[in-house]
Design a protein around this motif. Structure first.
Motif, PDB file in Angstrom:
ATOM      1  N   ASN B  37      -8.119  -3.950   0.679  1.00 30.20           N
ATOM      2  CA  ASN B  37      -6.857  -3.893   1.424  1.00 30.20           C
ATOM      3  C   ASN B  37      -6.973  -3.028   2.685  1.00 30.20           C
ATOM      4  N   SER B  38      -7.732  -1.963   2.568  1.00 31.60           N
ATOM      5  CA  SER B  38      -7.924  -1.121   3.752  1.00 31.60           C
ATOM      6  C   SER B  38      -8.694  -1.891   4.826  1.00 31.60           C
ATOM      7  N   ILE B  39      -9.758  -2.554   4.412  1.00 28.18           N
ATOM      8  CA  ILE B  39     -10.599  -3.258   5.389  1.00 28.18           C
ATOM      9  C   ILE B  39      -9.860  -4.474   5.953  1.00 28.18           C
ATOM     10  N   GLN B  40      -9.109  -5.161   5.128  1.00 27.00           N
ATOM     11  CA  GLN B  40      -8.299  -6.278   5.633  1.00 27.00           C
ATOM     12  C   GLN B  40      -7.389  -5.792   6.756  1.00 27.00           C
ATOM     13  N   GLY B  41      -6.781  -4.660   6.526  1.00 22.28           N
ATOM     14  CA  GLY B  41      -5.860  -4.117   7.536  1.00 22.28           C
ATOM     15  C   GLY B  41      -6.563  -3.766   8.830  1.00 22.28           C
ATOM     16  N   LEU B 222     -12.823   5.869  12.652  1.00 29.72           N
ATOM     17  CA  LEU B 222     -11.534   6.370  12.180  1.00 29.72           C
ATOM     18  C   LEU B 222     -11.368   6.136  10.689  1.00 29.72           C
ATOM     19  N   GLU B 223     -10.809   7.116  10.018  1.00 28.12           N
ATOM     20  CA  GLU B 223     -10.526   6.972   8.593  1.00 28.12           C
ATOM     21  C   GLU B 223      -9.150   6.350   8.398  1.00 28.12           C
ATOM     22  N   VAL B 224      -9.124   5.204   7.738  1.00 24.22           N
ATOM     23  CA  VAL B 224      -7.884   4.459   7.521  1.00 24.22           C
ATOM     24  C   VAL B 224      -7.835   4.094   6.045  1.00 24.22           C
ATOM     25  N   HIS B 225      -6.686   4.279   5.442  1.00 27.36           N
ATOM     26  CA  HIS B 225      -6.548   4.028   3.999  1.00 27.36           C
ATOM     27  C   HIS B 225      -5.269   3.226   3.797  1.00 27.36           C
ATOM     28  N   VAL B 226      -5.340   2.254   2.907  1.00 24.74           N
ATOM     29  CA  VAL B 226      -4.160   1.415   2.693  1.00 24.74           C
ATOM     30  C   VAL B 226      -2.994   2.244   2.138  1.00 24.74           C
ATOM     31  N   LYS B 227      -3.297   3.285   1.400  1.00 26.45           N
ATOM     32  CA  LYS B 227      -2.247   4.200   0.900  1.00 26.45           C
ATOM     33  C   LYS B 227      -2.730   5.631   1.098  1.00 26.45           C
ATOM     34  N   ALA B 235      -7.441  13.040   2.035  1.00 27.40           N
ATOM     35  CA  ALA B 235      -6.154  12.347   2.128  1.00 27.40           C
ATOM     36  C   ALA B 235      -5.352  12.812   3.345  1.00 27.40           C
ATOM     37  N   ALA B 236      -5.444  14.088   3.651  1.00 22.26           N
ATOM     38  CA  ALA B 236      -4.588  14.639   4.708  1.00 22.26           C
ATOM     39  C   ALA B 236      -4.890  14.048   6.073  1.00 22.26           C
ATOM     40  N   GLN B 237      -6.094  13.514   6.259  1.00 22.61           N
ATOM     41  CA  GLN B 237      -6.430  13.027   7.590  1.00 22.61           C
ATOM     42  C   GLN B 237      -6.504  11.496   7.680  1.00 22.61           C
ATOM     43  N   ALA B 238      -6.203  10.797   6.592  1.00 24.50           N
ATOM     44  CA  ALA B 238      -6.284   9.334   6.622  1.00 24.50           C
ATOM     45  C   ALA B 238      -5.113   8.735   7.389  1.00 24.50           C
ATOM     46  N   LEU B 239      -5.406   7.747   8.206  1.00 22.83           N
ATOM     47  CA  LEU B 239      -4.372   7.008   8.924  1.00 22.83           C
ATOM     48  C   LEU B 239      -3.838   5.891   8.047  1.00 22.83           C
ATOM     49  N   SER B 240      -2.556   5.596   8.188  1.00 19.76           N
ATOM     50  CA  SER B 240      -2.019   4.377   7.585  1.00 19.76           C
ATOM     51  C   SER B 240      -2.411   3.191   8.457  1.00 19.76           C
ATOM     52  N   LEU B 241      -2.253   1.992   7.911  1.00 18.76           N
ATOM     53  CA  LEU B 241      -2.570   0.793   8.696  1.00 18.76           C
ATOM     54  C   LEU B 241      -1.656   0.689   9.915  1.00 18.76           C
ATOM     55  N   GLY B 242      -0.412   1.094   9.755  1.00 22.06           N
ATOM     56  CA  GLY B 242       0.523   1.047  10.886  1.00 22.06           C
ATOM     57  C   GLY B 242       0.100   1.998  12.003  1.00 22.06           C
ATOM     58  N   GLN B 243      -0.288   3.205  11.634  1.00 23.91           N
ATOM     59  CA  GLN B 243      -0.757   4.164  12.641  1.00 23.91           C
ATOM     60  C   GLN B 243      -2.016   3.648  13.327  1.00 23.91           C
ATOM     61  N   PHE B 244      -2.890   3.047  12.537  1.00 23.96           N
ATOM     62  CA  PHE B 244      -4.145   2.541  13.108  1.00 23.96           C
ATOM     63  C   PHE B 244      -3.867   1.456  14.148  1.00 23.96           C
TER      64      PHE B 244
END
Lengths: 284, 284, 284, 284
Positions: B37-41, B222-227, B235-244
């Motif tokens: 899900n993260s990579i799809q985003g 960039l670190e991006v996580h689906v949740k 966790a504190a530095q992960a971007l949401s898909l929307g932010q990305f």
């Protein structure tokens, strides 16, 4: 983000609005010719305000300490020619009264950020203040130093990031653009970036000026000298007029990419002052 | 300036040319769903390559250390779905053989920059290497670490600036964009910038990603996580898909301002793998 | 305070008890003569253990990388002559097996403090480990690195402060004796201090060795070379035998002032090994 | 080594000779009782000079800024009781005239080391100056700041190491004893060490005071408060009288080990001033 920035006026230009004014000029005012020619060049390239040191803080007590009061007639002539406001550093509370009629924004240098006696005095002037970050100051300490001025009754304060000290020796300082982004996100201070001190290397300033704008800088401050190799202070980091013009062109494009703008290059009306002034004498 | 950069290939994309590829994905591969899900985003938003840790280096020996070999089937499925190359960190010379078939670029982490035994081993693989700067390494030491790989016979090295350690506590590290501009001016290495570690704060990453591009970055990581809130590491530095997605849009504009470009957003063809994989089981 | 320190054995000497053993010798083992003569000198001055690099980590891949396996016969001869245990640095997990019979304490260098793969491997050996602080590691990270070894089943760990990196250029590193006092007050680790790397300047080592003892050091580690000017690595910071002897005399007095002691100078019994060994050949 | 140190006189004591005077007292003078009782305690334990802030530099403009002129009668009474000279910080050139009759040595604080306007003014007073190192100043910059005073005509300058700023968060600053050893070897300045600011932790000060002496300190400066928990500034780092006494005992032994000495504990002659002063009133 930009909407909440407290706008500070420098002459008739604004710091903190959509325009990104560029403040440019030599490290120190050395002579009429040096200052006039440097400012003429930056004016034509699109600078909105001029900088130039009257009283220099030098680590070595033997180094050139600035023209002092001899700079004032030079400043008045150049200001009337180019109609640009002047930002200049104050290093002692007792200079304030003398500088008041000639300077449009007081700069507090990096080594004076913690000089609270000076900050309290400047708060009383109601003139705009450019507060440089101490080169090892935390963001918190910097904001608290600004609070000394705010609480003294002067809210015309802009912060200026000019590089922090670390272990790297290839660059004079480490320009901390994280701090610029942080200030924009978490405070309503307008922030100026000084890539000249922040890098100490002319060949990096084009890229780092653009980076500063992308990071959120509300203004740039750059050291430009008509003959960089002959500068009496900070010669190694002074930009030539040609380099400055390229930086301005490059920054205009980056500014547009973040919905801001920089003044266009302009032609110069005829100047009479130069010839006139040359007949006077200034003894260093 | 860009013309002399030595181009390094990551799958079928190039690092060091006019395109600025964005490498995105979670800090660690935690499960099929999380990674897919993260990579799809990030794929849909325009990322060109994916990142995801298999073996994590954790300061605290009790923290989650990565899925290890259990990550490989997940990686293979996700790679075949999105056809993107994978960058992943190697932390021990004995992982190299296992990782070889699955990883397209080996990442050497900041804490391993001085691990010359590892660097010499990686030189023998001929795979591209992303060499992160030690968080207190000088530019010289960083280049010399790259030389360990070059002299070992592997010239497919890109550098990665990820922030240096200093006295500031508001940001996790100080992203040193001076170093990026310096590397571009004085070496022919391509350079990647990692604003995730470089700031540690999602709200600063949009501005600092643009700043990195203006400073000369050849790629972003960039670190991006689906949740983001549920991430098992960083966790504190992960971007949401929307932010990305917002960051990608903003960076496209800055990239154009410096005569470069970033891949456009794309629609996703139907995926079958996800349903299929969910029936399998991975035990943490 | 000292009563709670976990004592670690290095051969038949103890680190963490009232005696402050001094570990001395050259940066690298270069030849039989160089090592024998250096160790003979430090033995006579009262050193309790010897140091000498077999595999060197060098920032520049072209620099001398140590004798490697050719050092082992030299080590065995010198150990049998002086009956002192050897501390030597391990830089790659694959060296462990080779080093095991020859080395009495594994040193993890500053640049490997975060090399958790190496730490986990060393935990399995049950040999004592000297864990140098990463030159930009916080005290917390250092303790957590030690925990990798403890949790791997090896509790024979001593910490070693060797200076941290900062902005000062007059000294190679900044010896952080605060950290020594902190470790003694807040943990039960024994702690070694290395003034050689911690200062990089022979003329400061006498004072800083005494300061280390006053701060609570449980042992000292010093680089001493029979001919400092000819040292193949770290020549600038090597002590001569004469300087080392003065340091020992000075440290004995400071040790007594804090209720500890350092071994007295000793005469040397006749050695036969030297002549014997010289007939063999080592090719660099 | 010590023979070439330029001796500076503080009242009738010498800094730079075989005696190591200890300057002790509270961070700030808060009231007669607080100052009298604190100074009585340090006097009895063997302190040779007293410290106490009249004008405080506080990062936060809302914090207690010192008693200002209300401190002068307190100072005069306590000085006459204990016959000890006073070291106190000057933060503004305009305080000099007021402080002159009451203060025996002007302290320039860490944040004012670069305040050259202040340094030049102090040079004119001919009073001894204690110049604290800027917390991120290089040794070179520190010496150049001292040169501002020397070249202004005042050679009564002692340097004071008080810790530098780095990445470590367990200690308030990093006490740089390398710098102390360097100053002793390479200059003829006498040097004072301030373990209170240098560590920020009372439980480390005994060890670090001894370490300072072993490193070559010519004097110590320590913050001691009769009731540390109630201190209005820097409460976390204030020593109790009991802790101070232990430190003095420990330092006497280390001083002897380096052929120097510290004043012995003394009994106190009867005081009348205390009762007298209590009848007056000071309003905070």
């Amino acid at each position: 983000m930009q909407h909440s920035t407290r706008i500070v006026k420098l002459g008739d230009i604004q710091i903190g609005g959509p325009e990104i004014p560029v403040i440019a000029g030599p490290c120190a005012i050395e002579s009429f010719d040096q200052f006039f020619n440097s400012i003429q060049g930056v004016y034509q390239a699109g600078a909105s305000a001029m900088r130039g040191g009257i009283y220099k803080m030098r680590t070595n007590p033997q180094s050139f300490q600035g023209l002092g009061q001899q700079a004032y007639p030079i400043i008045e002539t150049v200001k009337s020619d180019f109609n640009m406001p002047l930002v200049s550093e104050v290093t002692d509370p007792r200079q304030i009264e003398l500088m008041m009629p000639h300077v449009d924004m007081f700069q507090v240098g990096s080594r004076n950020m913690y000089n609270y006696a000076l900050l309290r005095e400047l708060a009383l002037t109601k003139k705009p203040i450019l507060l440089k970050r101490g080169f090892s100051a935390t963001i918190d300490e910097w904001i608290q130093a600004a609070n000394y001025i705010l609480q003294g009754g002067n809210d015309q304060v802009v912060l200026c990031e000019r590089g922090i000290r670390g272990f790297e020796t290839k660059t004079r300082n480490t320009l901390d653009l994280n701090a610029v982004a942080y200030i924009k996100q978490h405070t309503n201070f307008a922030i100026v970036v000084d890539p000249s001190h922040g890098t100490g290397r002319p060949e990096l300033m084009l890229q780092m000026s653009g980076a500063a704008i992308a990071a959120g800088a509300d203004a740039l401050m750059l050291e430009v000298h008509v003959k960089p190799a002959e500068a009496l202070s900070d010669a190694a980091q002074a930009l030539s007029l040609g380099q400055f013009e390229q930086i301005m062109n490059s920054c205009r494009r980056v500014a547009k990419a973040v919905d801001r703008y920089i003044a266009e290059p302009r032609k110069l009306a005829l100047q009479k002052s130069k010839t006139h002034f040359n007949n006077q004498e200034i003894s260093l």
